[in-house]
Motif scaffolding. Structure first.
Motif, PDB file in Angstrom:
ATOM      1  N   VAL B 255     117.846 128.263  27.014  1.00  0.00           N
ATOM      2  CA  VAL B 255     117.580 127.062  26.199  1.00  0.00           C
ATOM      3  C   VAL B 255     116.922 127.480  24.884  1.00  0.00           C
ATOM      4  N   TRP B 256     115.981 128.369  24.987  1.00  0.00           N
ATOM      5  CA  TRP B 256     115.279 128.881  23.786  1.00  0.00           C
ATOM      6  C   TRP B 256     116.282 129.519  22.809  1.00  0.00           C
ATOM      7  N   LEU B 257     117.106 130.426  23.331  1.00  0.00           N
ATOM      8  CA  LEU B 257     118.037 131.149  22.466  1.00  0.00           C
ATOM      9  C   LEU B 257     119.073 130.212  21.839  1.00  0.00           C
ATOM     10  N   ILE B 258     119.565 129.254  22.635  1.00  0.00           N
ATOM     11  CA  ILE B 258     120.586 128.345  22.095  1.00  0.00           C
ATOM     12  C   ILE B 258     119.997 127.461  21.001  1.00  0.00           C
ATOM     13  N   THR B 259     118.800 126.897  21.270  1.00  0.00           N
ATOM     14  CA  THR B 259     118.205 126.019  20.249  1.00  0.00           C
ATOM     15  C   THR B 259     117.802 126.816  19.005  1.00  0.00           C
ATOM     16  N   TRP B 260     117.517 128.069  19.213  1.00  0.00           N
ATOM     17  CA  TRP B 260     117.145 128.940  18.079  1.00  0.00           C
ATOM     18  C   TRP B 260     118.392 129.330  17.278  1.00  0.00           C
ATOM     19  N   LEU B 261     119.382 129.895  17.975  1.00  0.00           N
ATOM     20  CA  LEU B 261     120.557 130.432  17.290  1.00  0.00           C
ATOM     21  C   LEU B 261     121.514 129.337  16.812  1.00  0.00           C
ATOM     22  N   ALA B 262     121.673 128.290  17.629  1.00  0.00           N
ATOM     23  CA  ALA B 262     122.652 127.257  17.263  1.00  0.00           C
ATOM     24  C   ALA B 262     122.049 126.151  16.405  1.00  0.00           C
ATOM     25  N   PHE B 263     120.758 125.861  16.604  1.00  0.00           N
ATOM     26  CA  PHE B 263     120.161 124.743  15.886  1.00  0.00           C
ATOM     27  C   PHE B 263     119.031 125.169  14.951  1.00  0.00           C
ATOM     28  N   GLY B 264     118.749 126.436  14.910  1.00  0.00           N
ATOM     29  CA  GLY B 264     117.750 126.955  13.978  1.00  0.00           C
ATOM     30  C   GLY B 264     116.323 126.561  14.301  1.00  0.00           C
ATOM     31  N   ALA B 265     116.075 126.177  15.540  1.00  0.00           N
ATOM     32  CA  ALA B 265     114.717 125.776  15.914  1.00  0.00           C
ATOM     33  C   ALA B 265     113.897 127.012  16.269  1.00  0.00           C
ATOM     34  N   SER B 266     112.911 127.323  15.453  1.00  0.00           N
ATOM     35  CA  SER B 266     112.079 128.492  15.727  1.00  0.00           C
ATOM     36  C   SER B 266     110.944 128.114  16.664  1.00  0.00           C
ATOM     37  N   TRP B 267     110.861 128.818  17.794  1.00  0.00           N
ATOM     38  CA  TRP B 267     109.798 128.535  18.763  1.00  0.00           C
ATOM     39  C   TRP B 267     108.565 129.397  18.475  1.00  0.00           C
ATOM     40  N   GLY B 268     108.651 130.279  17.483  1.00  0.00           N
ATOM     41  CA  GLY B 268     107.506 131.117  17.148  1.00  0.00           C
ATOM     42  C   GLY B 268     107.676 132.555  17.617  1.00  0.00           C
ATOM     43  N   ASP B 269     106.569 133.265  17.672  1.00  0.00           N
ATOM     44  CA  ASP B 269     106.552 134.684  18.054  1.00  0.00           C
ATOM     45  C   ASP B 269     107.323 134.898  19.369  1.00  0.00           C
ATOM     46  N   PRO B 270     108.410 135.676  19.342  1.00  0.00           N
ATOM     47  CA  PRO B 270     109.240 135.840  20.549  1.00  0.00           C
ATOM     48  C   PRO B 270     108.465 136.320  21.772  1.00  0.00           C
TER      49      PRO B 270
END
Lengths: 309, 384
Positions: B255-270
């Protein structure tokens, strides 16, 4: 091979197994014969290490059964204990790895047991696509996978079609011939009679008789079982059964629904006086069957009730 | 034993991945809902906040800090001078500011004398992100003031005639805004709030099903078959625990990777995100194992899991953005609330792993404690 001494298991106030003892030699097929609720499954669960006995001991190859030594046993439970969403091969590989099989040896054994139970062609199909008989055979295959010294089969033919049942019985018969010790529980006397070198009869948690099928049947002497199918009111049927008990050479009378079974040395000659007594008691006789002495008759003789009760 | 643990865990994960309902609950549903809700809260773009700077000190140093801050901002984050510091609460209630950074009286003197001086952040309960950003900026300012204090101490020791000038120069050179530019200019995707929230809600169902699989396997007879082999009850319990942890961490990471890569949502420090995911999954797994352990039947465990999942989601802030009133307090007492707070701190305030460590430890503590009770109960009840 297997020594079971004085096993006792209680569930609350109920004693499910009460001092059961027997032995099984290598290559021997031992049948534990008894009706539902007699204590067969509880006994084998203690032997397989799934239940801790309240008293008694199980020894396999002269040592207590603990830890890794449980690999010496192959258990085929009464219910289908397989993952329905996996194929037979996947189930076998999983349970095989738990038994410390791996690599080419595991693959070889999977192929061999599928061959033994006749499922080679369906090995890659999911279990939930199998018929009841095929599931039973796959269930047995898991128990055979790691080549146990003792195979325990808990009523493996319950709910199986005649063809699959015959296939299962043939497989079990071959295993005993191959040197594996087999403990076979059933409430079908014909299976015990066909497969087992020795039979223990269990009822209400106690082992009440033991021997080869021939030895057990010989206890009955010349007694045959005469089974009547009746068309009568319950009170009249009961009164007639009491009359039968008073007749000469009657060893046991057992009522079950609209049927009455009588053990007698008179055999077919018993039918005429019994039917006469039935007419006098107002009981209609719809059918009569006479069978030679068998394990069912032994059970009736020992307990006064039928195996399928 | 560990080989058996791995075999049992691997089988469970494999069966979970084949189960379409689990894939829908673990991946499709949280992402879909996060996209919809995120869009409703602002097109899934960025958060906007006005942070007031209240200078109660009036020294040259505090004036320099206030000036630096009000010149900063951008990407929806604005700083504005609070003209009436006495009215901070009223201005916050009126919505003039989403949070206020207070430069307290005596700040300049404290810096010159090398004493500690705390910055204060006053926030609105309805704007946790703005408060979080203001807190981060305050931490940055405080870090730079430490440099100024060191400068003051060094100047005094060296006998410099004008300590104030040296400190002033240090403050100017070490602009606090330079330190916090990343936070101020950073954007916070609302999806980075709702995606983990929804993922955690659905993980209760996914992980709950995994935990209940122990009871299901007993019912289906496969558990007895496993235990009839050379496998200990502990290996079964550890294997099942590993299974739910792996499924949970993998699904939430996807979920993290999809929202990050597909929607550009940065969750912060990996690294921080991954650690919070592990801790949140551990907490949910612990609660699920506890529920399975205490429930009398499989159906009762299912119903209890649903109740607890929804209760924690509501109290934890999964369904709304910006809690107010008693909900803010209640959030702290739910694993969802703690995990969401950590995610917000990572994404909105660019917090470090060290800064969110207390929340991670709390979540791990919840997970380990609840799992221990649940597993012990199950060992006695299910595996007896």
């Amino acid at each position: 091979m297997l020594e079971v001494d004085g096993l006792v298991r209680r569930f609350g106030e109920h004693t499910a197994v009460d001092g059961v003892s027997f032995r099984i030699a290598q290559g021997e097929t031992y049948g534990l014969l008894g009706p539902n609720g007699a204590g067969k499954t509880t006994t084998i669960n203690m032997i397989a290490g799934l239940l801790t006995p309240d008293a008694g001991e199980v020894r396999l190859l002269d040592e207590p059964l603990t830890g890794d030594r449980k690999s010496l046993i192959g258990l085929v439970p009464q219910d289908i204990a397989l993952y329905p969403d996996l194929s037979a091969v996947e189930n076998l590989e999983f349970f095989g790895r738990l038994q410390n099989l791996s690599g080419p040896r595991l693959k070889q054994r999977v192929a061999e047991v599928l061959e033994v139970v006749g499922l080679t062609d369906r090995g890659k199909d999911h279990i939930d696509t199998y018929s009841g008989g095929m599931k039973r055979r796959a269930n047995i295959a898991v128990g055979l996978l790691h080549e146990p010294a003792l195979l325990i089969l808990d009523e493996p033919t319950v709910g199986v079609d005649p063809q699959s049942r015959n296939s299962i019985l043939e497989s079990v018969s071959a295993l005993g011939g191959a040197g594996m010790a087999v403990l076979y529980t059933t409430h079908y006397m014909e299976e015990a009679q066909r497969l087992c070198d020795r039979v223990g009869i269990i009822d209400a948690g106690r082992l009440i008789a033991e021997g080869t099928p021939e030895e057990l049947v010989a206890q009955l002497g010349e007694q045959a079982t005469v089974r009547f199918r009746l068309n009568a009111a319950p009170d009249a049927q009961r009164a007639w059964a009491e009359v039968l008990r008073t007749m000469p050479d009657v060893a046991a009378v057992q009522e079950s629904g609209d049927r009455v079974s009588v053990m007698t040395t008179h055999g077919p000659a018993f039918i005429a006086p019994a039917v006469t007594a039935a007419r006098e008691a107002g009981v209609g006789v719809a059918g009569v069957e006479v069978t030679e002495p068998d394990l069912e008759a032994v059970f009736l003789h020992l307990t006064g009730k039928a195996l399928r009760d | 034993m560990w080989r058996h643990v791995w075999l049992i865990a691997r089988l469970g994960v494999r069966r979970s991945l084949r189960d379409r309902s689990i894939l829908i609950m673990a991946l499709v549903a949280p992402i879909a809902i996060a996209v919809v809700v995120g869009a409703a809260f602002g097109g899934g773009a960025s958060v906007s906040a006005t942070i007031g700077v209240a200078n109660e000190d009036r020294s040259d140093i505090s004036a320099q800090i206030a000036q630096s801050l009000t010149n900063a901002g951008g990407d929806g984050i604005a700083f504005a001078t609070v003209s009436e510091p006495a009215q901070i609460d009223a201005l916050l209630d009126a919505g003039t500011y989403d949070a206020v950074l207070v430069l307290p009286a005596g700040l300049g003197d404290a810096v010159l004398t090398g004493d500690a001086a705390d910055l204060e952040v006053v926030g609105r309960a309805a704007e946790p992100l703005a408060t979080s950003i203001a807190q981060s900026v305050a931490q940055g300012v405080a870090a730079n003031l430490q440099t100024a204090r060191v400068t003051a101490a060094a100047a005094t020791t060296a006998g410099l005639p004008d300590v104030g000038a040296a400190v002033q120069k240090a403050v100017e050179t070490q602009s606090p805004i330079a330190v916090d530019q990343g936070q101020v200019q950073g954007t916070f995707s609302v999806m980075a709030y709702f995606a983990p929230g929804m993922a955690m809600l659905f993980l209760f169902f996914v992980i709950g099903e995994g935990a209940r699989s122990i009871v299901a396997e007993r019912r289906e007879g496969t558990l007895q078959r496993i235990l009839a082999g050379p496998v200990s009850p502990s290996a079964v319990l550890l294997g099942k625990t590993a299974q739910v942890m792996i499924v949970g961490v993998v699904s939430m990471s996807v979920v993290w990777l999809i929202t990050w890569l597909a929607f550009g949502a940065s969750w912060g420090d990996p690294l921080g995100v991954f650690l919070v995911i592990v801790a949140a999954v551990a907490a949910i797994a612990g609660i699920s194992l506890f529920i399975t352990g205490i429930a009398r039947t499989e159906n009762q465990a299912d119903a209890l899991t649903t109740m607890v999942a929804l209760l924690f989601a509501i109290l934890g802030g999964t369904f709304f953005y910006g809690a107010a009133g008693p909900l803010v307090t209640m959030q702290k007492f739910t694993p969802n609330g703690q995990a969401l707070a950590a995610f917000v701190e990572l994404s909105a305030a660019q917090a470090t792993v060290v800064e969110i460590a207390p929340r991670i430890l709390l979540l791990l503590g919840i997970g380990i404690g609840m799992a221990a009770v649940g597993l012990l109960t199950m060992r006695n009840k299910v595996l007896a």
